[in-house]
Write a protein that holds these residues in place. Structure first.
Motif, short mmCIF file in Angstrom:
data_model
loop_
_atom_site.label_atom_id
_atom_site.label_comp_id
_atom_site.label_asym_id
_atom_site.label_seq_id
_atom_site.Cartn_x
_atom_site.Cartn_y
_atom_site.Cartn_z
N HIS A 86 -11.29 -4.77 11.31
CA HIS A 86 -10.18 -5.33 12.09
C HIS A 86 -9.94 -4.55 13.37
O HIS A 86 -10.08 -3.33 13.38
CB HIS A 86 -8.90 -5.50 11.26
N ASP A 125 -8.07 3.70 11.44
CA ASP A 125 -7.71 2.39 10.85
C ASP A 125 -7.45 1.38 11.96
O ASP A 125 -6.35 1.27 12.45
CB ASP A 125 -6.47 2.58 9.96
N GLU A 158 -5.24 -8.05 10.36
CA GLU A 158 -5.27 -7.41 9.04
C GLU A 158 -3.95 -6.73 8.73
O GLU A 158 -3.46 -6.80 7.62
CB GLU A 158 -6.42 -6.38 8.97
N GLU A 159 -3.39 -6.08 9.73
CA GLU A 159 -2.17 -5.30 9.48
C GLU A 159 -0.94 -6.19 9.28
O GLU A 159 0.15 -5.69 9.00
CB GLU A 159 -1.92 -4.30 10.64
N ASP A 185 -13.15 0.53 6.00
CA ASP A 185 -11.72 0.49 6.30
C ASP A 185 -10.95 1.22 5.20
O ASP A 185 -9.81 0.91 4.90
CB ASP A 185 -11.26 -0.99 6.41
N THR A 186 -11.65 2.17 4.56
CA THR A 186 -11.05 2.98 3.50
C THR A 186 -11.39 4.44 3.78
O THR A 186 -11.80 4.76 4.90
CB THR A 186 -11.62 2.56 2.12
N GLY A 187 -11.24 5.29 2.77
CA GLY A 187 -11.50 6.71 3.01
C GLY A 187 -12.52 7.26 2.03
O GLY A 187 -13.10 6.53 1.23
N LEU A 200 -9.41 -1.49 -4.93
CA LEU A 200 -8.27 -1.53 -4.01
C LEU A 200 -7.10 -2.11 -4.81
O LEU A 200 -7.30 -2.93 -5.70
CB LEU A 200 -8.57 -2.47 -2.84
N LEU A 203 -1.11 -6.32 -3.59
CA LEU A 203 0.15 -6.07 -2.90
C LEU A 203 1.07 -7.28 -2.98
O LEU A 203 0.62 -8.43 -2.90
CB LEU A 203 -0.16 -5.77 -1.43
N ARG A 333 2.59 -2.27 -5.21
CA ARG A 333 1.12 -2.15 -5.24
C ARG A 333 0.68 -2.57 -6.63
O ARG A 333 1.23 -2.10 -7.62
CB ARG A 333 0.68 -0.71 -4.97
N HIS A 367 4.05 -10.97 2.51
CA HIS A 367 2.65 -11.29 2.29
C HIS A 367 2.18 -10.54 1.06
O HIS A 367 2.93 -9.75 0.48
CB HIS A 367 1.77 -10.96 3.50
N GLY A 403 -4.82 1.98 -1.59
CA GLY A 403 -4.51 1.07 -0.49
C GLY A 403 -4.94 -0.36 -0.80
O GLY A 403 -5.51 -0.64 -1.87
N SER A 404 -4.64 -1.25 0.13
CA SER A 404 -4.93 -2.67 -0.09
C SER A 404 -5.65 -3.27 1.10
O SER A 404 -5.33 -2.97 2.25
CB SER A 404 -3.62 -3.44 -0.29
N ILE A 405 -6.63 -4.10 0.83
CA ILE A 405 -7.21 -4.98 1.85
C ILE A 405 -7.27 -6.34 1.16
O ILE A 405 -8.28 -6.73 0.58
CB ILE A 405 -8.61 -4.51 2.31
N PRO A 406 -6.13 -7.06 1.21
CA PRO A 406 -5.99 -8.25 0.36
C PRO A 406 -7.09 -9.29 0.54
O PRO A 406 -7.42 -10.02 -0.39
CB PRO A 406 -4.63 -8.82 0.79
N ILE A 431 -3.39 7.69 8.78
CA ILE A 431 -3.36 6.28 9.18
C ILE A 431 -1.94 5.74 8.95
O ILE A 431 -1.26 6.15 8.03
CB ILE A 431 -4.42 5.42 8.45
N1 BES Z 1 -7.33 0.09 5.96
C1 BES Z 1 -6.08 -0.11 5.31
C2 BES Z 1 -6.18 -0.09 3.80
C3 BES Z 1 -6.72 1.15 3.16
C4 BES Z 1 -6.65 2.40 3.75
C5 BES Z 1 -7.30 1.02 1.93
C6 BES Z 1 -7.17 3.52 3.12
C7 BES Z 1 -7.80 2.13 1.28
C8 BES Z 1 -7.75 3.39 1.89
C9 BES Z 1 -5.51 -1.44 5.78
O1 BES Z 1 -5.57 -1.57 7.18
C10 BES Z 1 -4.06 -1.49 5.43
O2 BES Z 1 -3.30 -0.74 5.99
N2 BES Z 1 -3.66 -2.37 4.51
C11 BES Z 1 -2.29 -2.56 4.22
C12 BES Z 1 -2.05 -3.92 3.65
C13 BES Z 1 -1.93 -5.01 4.68
C14 BES Z 1 -1.69 -6.35 4.01
C15 BES Z 1 -0.86 -4.74 5.68
C16 BES Z 1 -1.82 -1.55 3.22
O3 BES Z 1 -2.58 -1.09 2.36
O4 BES Z 1 -0.63 -1.22 3.28
#
Ligand code: BES
Ligand code: MN
Ligand code: MN
Length: 462
Positions: A86, A125, A158-159, A185-187, A200, A203, A333, A367, A403-406, A431
């Protein structure tokens, strides 16, 4: 892979400068004030994918921000990798807590990044991690080492929940057809402890509004005689956890998968130092659900957190007032098998049920999305593991992230392929927080590792 290290040392400065230019544009999807910047970022991504050797590159309009789509199909009989990332970023606030302006990238060293890290909103991120894929593509096409077909799908929402991407995916199944989806997009655990994200959390994000009397009241004349929305809201929120920090919403845990002793023992092998964890956050104790370790609490267990709460008088000095309304934003979560729509409904029903007489409640879902787990015996996982083995000199550890990547669960549902999460950020990269950064070493390591994934994925697919 032949020459990737040479290619990186030769082009390192350009790789960094291109990312720095990208980070200067505040592509904040949540705030309409940045609309033109978000659109401009999509254009830059488009150009960069053309330069990287993609043959078809297009900006696909949606009802929101566009999706940049690109592909290079070299042979229909070879596998296809779909890269997702993203180009939007989180808002930079609170701006006053940044040591350098969020959209004026600077490189500074840190304890975790002795070779320097780029400080800017979106550095990790996800602009930095997404751009590694663009540069890896440039390497593979310009040195004639692209082993398979590639598709890129880079979104700008995405955000804010990826609502328009979901529609795009459902409407373009053939175009997006692939053998594996690759995302950075993770760590990972640490620069000397490579890991691949295998899970993941899901949410559910809701906003609640509590209304008491029809106007703000004098807290002396009315205090004690009517329900104070802030008092009530905080009491209701507090009741959502019991003394063991279990969530009290009826049915909340119904579909939660309990991991076996063996699986938990396997998880516990990942290096983790509780003292360093506490030290890094300046806390003298951790907090959470009884019966689970810190790593379990933020990966395999569902949680509920207030993200924001407001109401009443918050200006200078004191004002004696009972506010008419109080608000909170709450995220839950979730773990795989918990359905986010069902959980949202359970929350709403419960919150309405526990409200005392004399107040009105409004629960608005924002969301959400499903959690995700991916097996470690797939071709994709094995290819990623071999790639890390080559560039880190160590077998990566599978790790479930909090974290989440729905959209990932939707990818699997609609496109029927597995996602491999090759993240190169560290938890300490901040991030979503002030002073977000991404290690220069991590950025270049990602560019070095990605082409090997393509190579091994193609070989193992034969
Ligand atoms: N990249 C992150 C998610 C993430 C970060 C997953 C680090 C695992 C490790 C992503 O951009 C993010 O911030 N996702 C949001 C959810 C989204 C629906 C706003 C989150 O996890 O809060
Ligand atoms: Mn992200
Ligand atoms: Mn994010």
């Amino acid at each position: 892979m032949k020459n990737i290290q040479n290619y990186i040392s030769e082009h390192k400065n350009r790789f960094l400068n291109e990312l720095i230019e990208l980070l200067k544009i505040p592509s904040v999807s949540a705030d309409p004030a940045y609309k033109n910047d978000v659109l401009k970022t999509a254009e830059i991504i488009k150009t960069s994918l053309e330069t990287a050797g993609c043959s078809t590159v297009e900006i696909c309009k949606t009802e929101g921000y566009p999706i940049v789509y690109a592909e290079k199909i070299i042979n229909k009989n070879l596998p296809t990798v779909l890269v997702y990332g993203h180009y939007d970023v989180q808002p930079a606030d609170p701006i006053e807590l940044w040591d350098s302006p969020p959209y004026e990238p600077v490189i500074k060293t840190t304890e975790k990044h002795p070779e320097g890290a780029i400080f800017a909103r979106g550095a990790c991120d996800d602009k930095g991690q997404m751009y590694m894929h663009v540069k890896a593509m440039e390497f593979m096409t310009s040195t004639n080492q692209l082993p398979c077909n590639v598709k890129f799908m880079i979104e700008g929402e995405e955000e804010v929940g990826s609502a328009n991407l979901a529609t795009f995916v459902k409407n373009n199944q053939e175009k997006l057809q692939n053998d594996v989806i690759l995302i950075s997009d993770t760590g990972m655990i640490a620069n000397d402890v490579p890991s691949i994200t295998t899970g993941l959390r899901g949410l559910s994000y809701v906003e609640v509004e509590i209304t008491g009397p029809n106007r703000d009241l004098h807290s002396g004349l009315y205090g004690g005689a009517v329900a104070n929305p802030i008092n009530i809201l905080t009491k209701m929120i507090a009741s959502l956890h019991d003394e063991n920090n279990h969530i009290t919403i009826p049915g909340f845990y119904d579909n939660v998968e309990e991991l076996s002793k063996e699986e938990r023992a396997e998880m516990a092998k990942a290096p983790f130092n509780l003292d360093n964890y506490k030290k890094a956050l300046d806390i003298d104790a951790v907090y959470g659900e009884t019966g689970y370790t810190t790593n379990e609490r933020n990966a395999i267990r569902p949680t509920l957190d207030v993200n924001g709460i407001w109401g009443g008088y918050t200006g200078e000095g004191a004002k004696t007032v009972i506010a008419s309304k109080a608000y909170a934003k709450i995220s839950m979560r979730l773990v795989p098998n918990q359905d986010w729509k069902n959980i949202t409904q359970l929350f709403k029903t419960h919150f309405e049920n526990i409200a005392p007489k004399g107040i009105k409640i409004k629960v608005t879902p924002h969301h959400g999305g499903q959690g995700y787990v991916t097996p470690i015996n797939s071709i994709g996982y094995k290819a990623a593991s071999k790639a890390y083995q080559d560039t880190f000199g160590k077998t990566p550890i599978p790790q479930r992230s909090g974290g989440s990547i729905p959209i990932v669960a939707l990818f699997e549902q609609e496109l029927k392929s597995k996602t491999i999460l090759m993240g190169f950020g560290l938890d300490s990269d901040a991030i979503h927080s002030p002073n977000e950064h991404f290690g220069v070493w991590n950025y270049l390591k990602g560019i070095e590792t990605i082409p090997l994934f393509y190579k091994y994925f193609t070989e193992l697919s034969k």
